[in-house]
Write a protein that holds these residues in place. Structure first.
Motif, PDB file in Angstrom:
ATOM      1  N   GLN A 194       0.807  -1.208   0.000  1.00 35.79           N
ATOM      2  CA  GLN A 194       0.000   0.000   0.000  1.00 35.79           C
ATOM      3  C   GLN A 194       0.846   1.267   0.000  1.00 35.79           C
ATOM      4  O   GLN A 194       0.396   2.314  -0.474  1.00 35.79           O
ATOM      5  N   VAL A 195       2.087   1.200   0.492  1.00 34.98           N
ATOM      6  CA  VAL A 195       2.953   2.380   0.436  1.00 34.98           C
ATOM      7  C   VAL A 195       3.313   2.703  -1.008  1.00 34.98           C
ATOM      8  O   VAL A 195       3.301   3.870  -1.431  1.00 34.98           O
ATOM      9  N   THR A 199       2.239   6.289  -2.844  1.00 38.20           N
ATOM     10  CA  THR A 199       3.285   7.214  -3.267  1.00 38.20           C
ATOM     11  C   THR A 199       3.409   7.354  -4.774  1.00 38.20           C
ATOM     12  O   THR A 199       3.905   8.373  -5.261  1.00 38.20           O
ATOM     13  N   MET A 200       2.942   6.358  -5.531  1.00 40.95           N
ATOM     14  CA  MET A 200       3.185   6.363  -6.971  1.00 40.95           C
ATOM     15  C   MET A 200       1.960   6.728  -7.806  1.00 40.95           C
ATOM     16  O   MET A 200       2.083   7.274  -8.892  1.00 40.95           O
ATOM     17  N   ALA A 201       0.776   6.417  -7.336  1.00 36.67           N
ATOM     18  CA  ALA A 201      -0.417   6.458  -8.176  1.00 36.67           C
ATOM     19  C   ALA A 201      -0.996   7.859  -8.338  1.00 36.67           C
ATOM     20  O   ALA A 201      -0.889   8.702  -7.446  1.00 36.67           O
ATOM     21  N   THR A 202      -1.638   8.082  -9.487  1.00 38.35           N
ATOM     22  CA  THR A 202      -2.581   9.186  -9.609  1.00 38.35           C
ATOM     23  C   THR A 202      -3.986   8.687  -9.294  1.00 38.35           C
ATOM     24  O   THR A 202      -4.818   9.436  -8.804  1.00 38.35           O
ATOM     25  N   ARG A 203      -4.254   7.395  -9.564  1.00 40.98           N
ATOM     26  CA  ARG A 203      -5.513   6.743  -9.190  1.00 40.98           C
ATOM     27  C   ARG A 203      -5.185   5.363  -8.640  1.00 40.98           C
ATOM     28  O   ARG A 203      -4.263   4.693  -9.119  1.00 40.98           O
ATOM     29  N   VAL A 211     -13.147  -8.117  -6.428  1.00 39.98           N
ATOM     30  CA  VAL A 211     -14.046  -6.972  -6.498  1.00 39.98           C
ATOM     31  C   VAL A 211     -13.274  -5.703  -6.179  1.00 39.98           C
ATOM     32  O   VAL A 211     -12.453  -5.679  -5.245  1.00 39.98           O
ATOM     33  N   VAL A 212     -13.516  -4.635  -6.950  1.00 40.41           N
ATOM     34  CA  VAL A 212     -12.922  -3.337  -6.642  1.00 40.41           C
ATOM     35  C   VAL A 212     -13.690  -2.728  -5.474  1.00 40.41           C
ATOM     36  O   VAL A 212     -14.874  -2.411  -5.588  1.00 40.41           O
ATOM     37  N   GLN A 213     -13.009  -2.572  -4.352  1.00 40.21           N
ATOM     38  CA  GLN A 213     -13.640  -2.022  -3.161  1.00 40.21           C
ATOM     39  C   GLN A 213     -13.765  -0.500  -3.236  1.00 40.21           C
ATOM     40  O   GLN A 213     -14.734   0.076  -2.732  1.00 40.21           O
ATOM     41  N   GLN A 214     -12.779   0.139  -3.871  1.00 44.46           N
ATOM     42  CA  GLN A 214     -12.816   1.592  -4.028  1.00 44.46           C
ATOM     43  C   GLN A 214     -11.844   1.990  -5.124  1.00 44.46           C
ATOM     44  O   GLN A 214     -10.780   1.383  -5.293  1.00 44.46           O
ATOM     45  N   PHE A 215     -12.229   3.023  -5.879  1.00 41.48           N
ATOM     46  CA  PHE A 215     -11.415   3.538  -6.982  1.00 41.48           C
ATOM     47  C   PHE A 215     -11.380   5.056  -6.860  1.00 41.48           C
ATOM     48  O   PHE A 215     -12.428   5.705  -6.860  1.00 41.48           O
ATOM     49  N   GLY A 216     -10.185   5.607  -6.702  1.00 37.18           N
ATOM     50  CA  GLY A 216     -10.091   7.048  -6.544  1.00 37.18           C
ATOM     51  C   GLY A 216      -8.653   7.496  -6.411  1.00 37.18           C
ATOM     52  O   GLY A 216      -7.715   6.709  -6.579  1.00 37.18           O
ATOM     53  N   SER A 217      -8.467   8.755  -6.095  1.00 36.02           N
ATOM     54  CA  SER A 217      -7.128   9.306  -5.903  1.00 36.02           C
ATOM     55  C   SER A 217      -6.560   8.799  -4.581  1.00 36.02           C
ATOM     56  O   SER A 217      -7.314   8.359  -3.695  1.00 36.02           O
ATOM     57  N   PRO A 218      -5.234   8.859  -4.406  1.00 32.98           N
ATOM     58  CA  PRO A 218      -4.663   8.446  -3.116  1.00 32.98           C
ATOM     59  C   PRO A 218      -5.274   9.194  -1.931  1.00 32.98           C
ATOM     60  O   PRO A 218      -5.534   8.594  -0.888  1.00 32.98           O
ATOM     61  N   ALA A 219      -5.520  10.493  -2.093  1.00 37.13           N
ATOM     62  CA  ALA A 219      -6.108  11.265  -0.993  1.00 37.13           C
ATOM     63  C   ALA A 219      -7.512  10.780  -0.666  1.00 37.13           C
ATOM     64  O   ALA A 219      -7.875  10.636   0.512  1.00 37.13           O
ATOM     65  N   GLU A 220      -8.317  10.503  -1.695  1.00 40.81           N
ATOM     66  CA  GLU A 220      -9.682  10.007  -1.466  1.00 40.81           C
ATOM     67  C   GLU A 220      -9.664   8.657  -0.768  1.00 40.81           C
ATOM     68  O   GLU A 220     -10.444   8.410   0.167  1.00 40.81           O
ATOM     69  N   ILE A 221      -8.781   7.782  -1.225  1.00 35.72           N
ATOM     70  CA  ILE A 221      -8.696   6.443  -0.643  1.00 35.72           C
ATOM     71  C   ILE A 221      -8.303   6.520   0.826  1.00 35.72           C
ATOM     72  O   ILE A 221      -8.851   5.815   1.680  1.00 35.72           O
TER      73      ILE A 221
END
Length: 364
Positions: A194-195, A199-203, A211-221
């Protein structure tokens, strides 16, 4: 660059559902990280994007065009594997140039592109070496160079850092992010770390059991996790979940925790969000604990028994006992606190999250 859309993708192996109704979309140049525990289906989804695994239903679209009927070589993608997959008998230069040779590129074109990629990855001094003469980080750079030289629409990374030691993982994480900032290629990256995801993702797409539990920006997650799985999986140390019971006092919503009653600031929340006696879990990030007796607006104080202290250098992790519940606090390194004592902590309830205990879904 290219956009990528995954629409209602499902995958079964016999009667077993591996992926269930996956829907994701990223724009040109974005960096999507698929993260989740082992067996959640993230590598299977990456292989479906690559064309290495057929899907059972749904669509994969690159730049709006369906590609599930195209062979991997026809999708204009490049993949970097966990195992590097370098040819041991070839030099670094020949490994990088291999995709160009397969395309029938001239020797002059191969040399020019290999030089360009080697300079970008700072491996120009390694071009005459064989893979067995390289460190793990150098081999990973060569594998990245072989993908880069193709100039594909999309890069796919399948846990590329899992074979590296801790320090080298951090270094290579930075290198991959720097590379993405330079070339701005659409990227899909699989990891269980998760680190790396944060640190790397835009999404980020957080996955569990196909199943996708959540899809969003690092800040949203991180700040607004959809459920308790996302809340505890994303973040280190993990979010604390404390069992609580809802109490309604007129228009105010309160949580009862082992005799302590906390009033939640729910300005603008829909009426009836909580019901009297509802079983809940209060979510508190470790860094939300403050060692102070002062109370600011929306803050509450809690007395906790200090059990274990774990200094990390810049931070001090404190394992605390709140009644029967153990929680973790992340404090400044110089926090005045000792094991075996009782200390008072302030918590900003304006940041606190509330989850339904039965469904695990976030309510507040």
């Amino acid at each position: 660059m290219a956009s990528l859309a995954i629409d209602q993708v499902c995958k079964q192996f016999g009667p077993v559902d591996i992926l269930r109704d996956i829907n994701l979309a990223i724009a040109d140049g974005e960096f999507l990280v698929l993260v989740g525990p082992s067996g959640c289906g993230k590598s299977t989804l990456l292989n479906i994007i690559a064309g290495l695994e057929p899907l059972s239903s749904g669509h994969v679209r690159i730049d709006g065009q369906s590609v599930q009927h195209l062979a991997p070589k026809e999708r204009d993608i490049a993949m970097v594997f966990q195992s590097y997959a370098l040819y041991p008998a070839m030099t670094v230069a020949k490994n990088i140039a291999f995709p160009l040779r397969m395309r029938g590129a001239s020797a002059t074109e191969q040399a020019a592109k290999v030089k360009q990629v080697a300079e970008l990855l700072q491996i120009g001094h390694l071009l005459d070496r064989k893979p067995q003469q390289l460190s793990g980080g150098q081999r990973q750079r060569v594998a990245m160079g072989r993908a880069l030289v193709r100039d594909p629409k999309i890069f796919l990374f399948d846990e590329p850092l899992s074979n590296l030691d801790a320090k080298l993982r951090v270094d290579m994480r930075t290198e991959i992010k720097r590379l993405h900032q330079r070339v701005r290629k659409t990227t899909v990256y699989v990891t269980h770390d998760q680190v790396e995801a944060m640190t790397m993702a835009t999404r980020i797409a957080v996955m569990k059991d196909g199943v996708v539990q959540q899809f969003g920006s690092p800040a949203e997650i991180y700040e607004r996790p959809a459920n308790t799985f996302v809340a505890t999986f994303m973040g280190s140390p993990a979010m604390n979940l404390v069992p609580a019971t809802a109490r309604l006092d007129g228009s105010r919503a309160q949580l009862a925790i082992d005799g302590t009653v906390l009033t939640l600031p729910l300005d603008g929340a829909p009426p009836g969000l909580l019901r009297e006696g509802q079983a809940l879990q209060l979510g508190l990030r470790p860094e939300w604990f403050q060692r102070t007796d002062a109370i600011a607006p929306h803050q509450a104080t809690l007395d906790a028994q200090v059990e274990v202290l774990e200094p990390t250098g810049p931070d001090l992790y404190a394992a605390l006992r709140l009644g029967p519940h153990e929680v973790m606090a992340r404090l400044p390194a110089d926090a005045a606190i000792s094991p075996g004592t009782t200390a008072r902590f302030a918590i900003d309830l304006g940041k606190a999250l509330v989850f339904d205990r039965d469904s695990g879904q976030r309510l507040v």
